[in-house]
Design an enzyme around this catalytic site. Structure first.
Site, short mmCIF file in Angstrom:
data_model
loop_
_atom_site.label_atom_id
_atom_site.label_comp_id
_atom_site.label_asym_id
_atom_site.label_seq_id
_atom_site.Cartn_x
_atom_site.Cartn_y
_atom_site.Cartn_z
N GLY B 53 0.78 -1.32 -0.14
CA GLY B 53 -0.12 0.06 0.01
C GLY B 53 0.72 1.42 0.04
O GLY B 53 1.96 1.24 0.43
N SER B 54 0.30 2.35 -0.54
CA SER B 54 1.10 3.69 -0.41
C SER B 54 0.80 4.13 0.96
O SER B 54 -0.03 3.81 1.62
CB SER B 54 0.60 4.48 -1.55
OG SER B 54 0.97 4.01 -2.74
N GLY B 55 1.70 5.47 1.13
CA GLY B 55 1.54 6.17 2.40
C GLY B 55 2.65 5.63 3.41
O GLY B 55 2.69 6.25 4.75
N HIS B 56 3.62 4.99 3.06
CA HIS B 56 4.90 4.57 3.87
C HIS B 56 5.99 4.96 2.89
O HIS B 56 7.18 4.70 3.52
CB HIS B 56 4.99 2.76 3.66
CG HIS B 56 3.59 2.29 4.19
ND1 HIS B 56 3.08 2.55 5.38
CD2 HIS B 56 2.90 1.26 3.87
CE1 HIS B 56 2.07 1.87 5.74
NE2 HIS B 56 1.88 1.25 4.60
N LYS B 104 5.61 -8.04 2.51
CA LYS B 104 5.28 -7.66 4.05
C LYS B 104 4.41 -8.44 4.42
O LYS B 104 3.14 -8.68 3.77
CB LYS B 104 5.21 -6.15 4.30
CG LYS B 104 6.28 -5.35 3.97
CD LYS B 104 6.28 -3.89 4.49
CE LYS B 104 4.98 -2.87 4.17
NZ LYS B 104 4.88 -3.01 2.73
N ASP B 109 -1.36 -8.08 1.05
CA ASP B 109 -0.31 -8.16 0.30
C ASP B 109 0.06 -9.78 -0.13
O ASP B 109 0.38 -10.11 -1.27
CB ASP B 109 0.92 -7.71 1.00
CG ASP B 109 0.84 -6.15 1.08
OD1 ASP B 109 0.43 -5.66 0.16
OD2 ASP B 109 1.25 -5.75 2.18
N HIS B 218 -0.43 1.08 9.87
CA HIS B 218 -1.35 1.46 9.30
C HIS B 218 -2.16 1.96 10.54
O HIS B 218 -3.47 1.88 10.29
CB HIS B 218 -2.11 0.64 8.67
CG HIS B 218 -1.38 -0.36 7.63
ND1 HIS B 218 -0.46 -1.36 8.04
CD2 HIS B 218 -0.82 0.03 6.57
CE1 HIS B 218 0.35 -1.56 6.91
NE2 HIS B 218 0.02 -0.93 5.94
#
Lengths: 217, 329
Positions: B53-56, B104, B109, B218
């Protein structure tokens, strides 16, 4: 009494459920914030928007091809766990209705059963783990039972719908085993699973659409 | 919500477009695919890809470059990329020697990368995968999803990438990546929530004087919510969980003090100062240190501490040059 469900009907249903999901954004995000990371609604909403946007194309396809296309769209537009689980489920459903232009009640039941089996296998999950399966699985069981009991199409749809809604409600007391809620100390107990709730919206809207449009009053 | 964005639905593609423009050594696949890959593809080497996911950020696109990843695949914010996107990443990374997928440990995922690897095999690309699960805040379990993958993942990218660059086979790169995973433990904490652009408000609240020990990247719940403590006490708390889980005594380690996005470097260095004292007291020798924002959680304030036990083999890979924009060695 059976019915005939076409791709056009399915697109009509998608538009109804899209609206239902859209309107419940704050409610679903609130449920998700309590147990997950708060993005279930935005992802599933985006998925249904993309299905609705493809409505023109979908309604002109045979229903097996429409299900496959829906699966591919959900997989790529929703992303995350929901995307692949819904995507895989629709693709599995498209296989059991292969070659059909439209489907009857028994076909729909078979398609929903293929969906829940695919979700359970892919997600390594069972009923009782506080997921969307807890709405879909009892709905499929109720559907199979109703079909073998030979009751009216209308009563059948009412039973399926009730099983889906009750199933989603039952997630309140379940402990999460999969996904982000499982990391909570209380495993999400006391909160509804947002994925089960959006699943129950879909089953409810589909049953209502069939009752209102495809079954003689 | 105050964010520097144009439209919440376009944050991933616009970010990656910007990232590629800022880093001429990488290229962007375009919207809807969301893959960042090396512009110059080295032939006959094992490909190493990651994603999630994005945001990391800078994970994972910032780790694409010589000596590290060949491609990174981005999903929507906090949601796994879909198999079709991951397949594109695998194709970008493939130069005939197979591709290692660094995943991860999150349900989404795992399912999406698994299907992508099946699709790749159908197209004749050999793949192998490793699953990073370094977060000691979560009990390991085969029944539930188990331990999450957090900042320690960056070490896995580094070491697998270096091994691949040196011409190791897919099996060898996979083995050294797994060895790295086996020797990594991380533990985090958070002080403020983060806001997903598409949601527009925080998913949870933490009182002004509170922090949550063990919170995930998250915003997943951690172990305890408690009053904020000093850097010294925090270092003790985070390290105690790590050291209880894995025996680092007498060993040489790489340390990462990672910021979650909303914590100033000043605080990360203060925390590292305390971490160093504790490790030194315990006779754990620091070989190399990384302090910065490596695996973030949007604007969340907080941090994580990661230890990687090193031997000569891992040291060699850790020290090997990397040209990835977010991890220059």
């Amino acid at each position: 009494m059976s019915f005939t469900l076409t791709s056009k009907d399915y697109v009509n249903y998608i538009n109804i459920v899209k609206q239902r999901i859209y309107e419940n954004g704050d409610y679903i995000s609130g449920l998700d914030a309590a147990t997950g990371d708060g993005d279930h609604w935005s992802n599933i909403n985006m998925g249904f928007e993309s299905l609705a946007a493809a409505g023109e194309e979908l309604q002109n396809m045979p229903i097996d091809a429409a299900f496959k296309k829906i699966g591919m769209l959900m997989m790529s537009k929703i992303g995350g766990s929901s995307g692949i689980l819904y995507g895989g489920a629709y693709m599995a459903a498209s296989k059991v209705i292969a070659g059909k232009e439209s489907i009857d009640s028994q076909d729909l039941c078979n398609a929903m059963e293929a969906m829940v089996n695919d979700m359970m296998q892919r997600g390594k999950a069972e009923p009782g783990m506080k997921t969307m399966i807890d709405s879909l699985y009892p709905a499929v069981m109720a559907y199979k039972q109703a079909l073998s009991a030979n009751i009216s199409g209308r009563e059948t749809m009412i039973l399926v719908k009730k099983a889906a809604i009750d199933g989603a409600e039952a997630t309140r007391n379940m402990e999460a085993v999969k996904g982000r809620a499982s990391y909570q100390t209380n495993k999400g107990v006391g909160n509804l699973d947002p994925g089960a709730v959006t699943m129950s919206y879909q089953i409810e809207c589909l049953c209502d659409y069939i009752i209102d449009n495809l079954i003689d009053k | 919500m105050k964010k520097i964005i144009n439209n919440p639905n376009n944050v991933v593609s616009e970010m990656l477009e910007g990232l590629a423009k800022a880093n001429p050594a990488v290229k962007y696949s375009g919207a809807g695919v969301e893959v960042i890959s090396r512009k110059e593809k080295k032939q006959n080497k094992v490909g190493v890809i990651s994603g999630g996911g994005s945001g990391h950020e800078p994970a994972h696109a910032g780790y694409v470059g010589y000596g590290m990843l060949d491609a990174a695949v981005a999903g929507n914010v906090f949601a796994s990329p879909s198999p079709d996107r991951i397949l594109e990443g695998i194709k970008e990374a493939d130069s005939g020697q197979g591709v290692l997928l660094v995943i991860k440990n999150y349900s989404g995922d795992i399912m999406n990368f698994q299907m992508a690897s099946e699709l790749a095999e159908m197209e004749g690309i050999k793949t192998a995968s490793v699953v990073v699960k370094d977060d000691v805040a979560v009990p390991d379990s085969t029944y539930s999803t188990g331990r999450r993958g957090i900042a320690g993942t960056v070490f896995v990218h580094k070491i697998a990438g270096a091994a691949a660059e040196q011409g190791k086979t897919l099996e060898e790169v996979q083995a050294v990546a797994q060895k790295t995973i086996d020797n990594i433990r991380s533990m985090g904490m958070a002080m403020t929530p983060c806001i997903l652009p598409a949601v527009g408000k925080a998913g949870f609240e933490l009182a002004e004087d509170e922090c949550e020990i063990g919170m995930g990247i998250h915003g997943e719940p951690g172990i305890t919510r408690q009053k904020m403590v000093s850097a010294k006490e925090l270092a003790e708390r985070l390290l105690s969980h790590i050291l209880e889980d894995y025996d680092y005594s007498g060993s040489e380690v790489a340390v990462m003090v990672n910021g979650l996005g909303g914590t100033p470097l000043m605080e990360l260095y203060i925390l590292f100062n305390e971490v160093e004292k504790i490790l030194s007291e315990k006779g754990i020798k620091i070989y190399r240190t990384f302090v910065g924002n490596y695996m973030t959680s949007l604007e969340m304030a907080g941090c994580s501490v990661t230890l990687l036990k090193l031997d000569d083999e891992l040291k060699g890979y850790l020290d090997y040059p990397s040209m990835a924009p977010a991890f220059r060695v």
